[in-house]
Write a protein that holds these residues in place. Structure first.
Motif, mmCIF file in Angstrom:
data_model
loop_
_atom_site.group_PDB
_atom_site.id
_atom_site.type_symbol
_atom_site.label_atom_id
_atom_site.label_comp_id
_atom_site.label_asym_id
_atom_site.label_seq_id
_atom_site.Cartn_x
_atom_site.Cartn_y
_atom_site.Cartn_z
ATOM 1 N N LEU A 110 20.398 -44.041 40.858
ATOM 2 C CA LEU A 110 19.354 -44.888 40.299
ATOM 3 C C LEU A 110 19.264 -46.193 41.071
ATOM 4 O O LEU A 110 20.286 -46.784 41.433
ATOM 5 N N LEU A 126 16.069 -49.465 37.863
ATOM 6 C CA LEU A 126 16.394 -48.525 36.801
ATOM 7 C C LEU A 126 17.814 -48.728 36.267
ATOM 8 O O LEU A 126 18.069 -48.538 35.078
ATOM 9 N N LEU A 159 11.777 -47.072 40.200
ATOM 10 C CA LEU A 159 10.601 -46.930 39.342
ATOM 11 C C LEU A 159 9.363 -46.536 40.162
ATOM 12 O O LEU A 159 8.620 -45.633 39.758
ATOM 13 N N GLY A 202 16.224 -51.635 32.552
ATOM 14 C CA GLY A 202 16.247 -50.459 33.412
ATOM 15 C C GLY A 202 16.211 -49.172 32.612
ATOM 16 O O GLY A 202 15.492 -48.225 32.952
ATOM 17 N N SER A 253 12.790 -48.580 31.385
ATOM 18 C CA SER A 253 11.934 -48.106 32.477
ATOM 19 C C SER A 253 12.142 -46.617 32.720
ATOM 20 O O SER A 253 11.186 -45.870 32.990
ATOM 21 N N ILE A 254 13.405 -46.169 32.622
ATOM 22 C CA ILE A 254 13.689 -44.747 32.816
ATOM 23 C C ILE A 254 13.000 -43.920 31.731
ATOM 24 O O ILE A 254 12.346 -42.909 32.019
#
Length: 538
Positions: free
Chosen positions: A45, A49, A426, A369, A372-373
């Motif tokens: 990641l 993220l 992202l 993060g 966002s995931i």
């Protein structure tokens, strides 16, 4: 025909298995957590993220030029003295850091001075003589450019070693192409950004100099004692607060400009504890050549004083009582155990060739993060489901063909990322979503062309053959132009933008395989089961 289809089908299943292994590797279990851990071990990641710190650093490369001319001036002074030539001064030009001025040259030794200079310094400097028996050495433009380039490369390497020593996983440390002499640093998962920031920024240039005078309370008192000016071969430096052997700290000392030991002479450094006082200290060890030189110097200068200088601050002042070879100690009342550990690490990894200024700093929290995931994965799932349903409704039986190719496309993309240990950002998730759209676009081109051929009265087999043949050129054109655009983003972009370019490129390459080869095999397999002339669902 059947044999050929069987071979192609086996190839497709082999590719599917290979790229599934690329995603998961060899899982340690079949639970959801185990599979998730297996994926994250292979597809890392990114900062946006995972959370962490994003930095843009400015490397002051002119300082490296000034540092080089200062050292060369000291070496020139020594070499002239070794040849029996005494000049007024050899100093860097304060107005032009790439130049060295030699003043007060004896008129009868002008030829000898030029001979010494041209023998050692003509490759790097342009040498000119001037009025009043002076010489000017100006660093050549190519040498300045090479020095600045090497300074950038060395700075990146030193920062990488320091970050690795701190245990930061999967950092991104690279030139920042949107600025001059700038470095991009991305540190995913950093829980102490202030400490990392200080460690990265410290030049950690350690030197040992001979003390020629002092201490004085301030620079004005030092200048008064020296008759109003500092000798050209000397410097005035302040002691750091709590410096050992320097009273209360902040005193001013006159030290010899040329260092007896430089940071490049250190081969190792370790944090330790003073056996008598229990205070933290750092023990450093010199290289063999530096140790021999230091032994000769200390053996010939017993009773004089030395000082340890770190980042232009005197850390310790001591008297030479006996010959010292290859070991030294840095201590101080203000240094705690963590600072001693950090300093030893800085000395081990080497000094930065120039100071670092922070131009930009931003921090992404792990909760942001994670959010966002969730949103990125949700967007990908919703987008893919919408596309799958649309293809089934609009193209009926052929929509199943497109959906299978689209799912295989996604598997190949993620497998690519797993095998290459790519970092998912992202924008990278956006690249995945865009890849889904590009995959649909390719199938739409093929299917609409097949429909046109069917409306023209051709048989299903001929329509499929002509549909793929005529759509192929258009698909290649659209994919190549998009891959070129992605390549430009990768070359000139930074971390997240590069993540987008990588996922988009992998996805497009996978789409060429699935939309053209896999989809065609599925059509041919379906046609092989039908009677000649029997219609297809499209």
């Amino acid at each position: 025909m059947q044999k050929n289809l069987k071979q192609k089908t086996i190839l497709i299943f082999a590719v599917l298995i290979v790229f599934i292994l690329g995603i998961f590797g060899i899982p340690k279990g079949i639970s959801g957590t185990a599979l998730k851990d297996s994926i994250l071990e292979r597809i890392h990641l990114g900062l946006d993220l995972k959370g962490g710190t994003h930095l843009i650093l400015q490397v002051m490369t002119n300082e490296a030029v000034s540092f080089t001319t200062t050292n060369d001036a000291a070496h020139i002074q020594t070499e002239l003295q070794q040849n029996g030539i005494t000049v007024g001064s050899v100093v860097p030009d304060t107005a032009h850091p790439e130049a060295i001025l030699i003043n007060g040259a004896p008129p009868d030794r002008i030829g000898d001075i030029r001979s010494v200079l041209e023998q050692r310094y003509s490759n790097q400097y342009d040498i000119t003589s001037g009025e009043n028996n002076t010489f000017t050495l100006t660093m050549k433009p190519t040498a300045v450019a090479d020095l600045k380039k090497n300074t950038m490369e060395h700075s990146i390497e030193v920062i990488r070693q320091r970050v690795d020593s701190l245990g930061v996983s999967e950092p991104i440390i690279a030139p920042y192409n949107l600025g001059t002499d700038q470095i991009l640093v991305e540190l995913p998962g950093v829980d102490d950004p202030a400490r990392v920031r200080n460690v990265i920024q410290s030049t950690a240039r350690l030197e040992i100099h001979e003390v020629q005078g002092g201490p004085w309370s301030d620079e004005q008192a030092a200048l008064q004692a020296l008759g109003g000016s500092v000798p050209y071969d000397s410097l005035l430096l302040h002691a750091a607060p709590g410096a050992s052997g320097a009273g209360g700290g902040n005193e001013v000392y006159q030290i010899k400009r040329a260092a007896e030991v430089a940071g490049t002479d250190i081969r190792d450094a370790q944090a330790s504890q003073n056996q008598n006082t229990g205070e933290p200290e750092v023990i450093f060890y010199l290289t063999s050549a530096a140790g021999n030189h230091f032994a000769d110097f200390t053996g010939a200068n017993k009773g004089k004083s030395l000082c340890i200088v770190l980042d232009n601050k005197i850390q310790e002042v001591a008297t030479i009582h006996d010959q010292i070879r290859d070991t030294g100690t840095i201590s101080g009342g203000s240094m705690n155990a963590q600072q001693a550990k950090d300093l030893s690490m800085l000395l081990r990894t080497g000094a930065l060739p120039a100071s670092i200024h922070y131009l930009q700093e931003s921090t992404v929290g792990p909760s942001l993060g994670a959010d966002s995931i969730r949103q990125g994965v949700l967007a990908s799932i919703v987008g893919m489901l919408a596309v799958l349903i649309f293809m089934l409704i609009y193209y009926r039986g052929a929509g199943i063909n497109a959906d299978l190719a689209l799912i295989l496309n996604l598997v190949i993309l993620l497998g690519f990322m797993g095998y290459t240990q790519s970092v998912l950002t992202l924008p990278g998730i956006a690249g995945v979503i865009l890849t889904i759209g590009m995959g649909v676009d390719s199938n739409v081109l093929i299917f609409e062309r097949i429909r046109e051929e069917l409306r023209a009265g051709k048989s299903p087999a001929a329509a499929v053959d002509q549909g793929f043949a005529h759509a192929w050129t258009t698909i290649i054109d659209t994919h190549v132009t998009t891959i070129v655009s992605a390549a430009i983003l990768f070359i000139f972009g930074t971390g997240p933008v590069r993540g987008f370019a990588v996922t988009l490129t992998f996805g497009l390459l996978a789409n060429l395989f699935t939309a053209v080869f896999v989809s065609r095999v599925i059509f041919d397999s379906h046609l092989a089961k039908k009677q000649r002339g029997e219609p297809i669902s499209i």
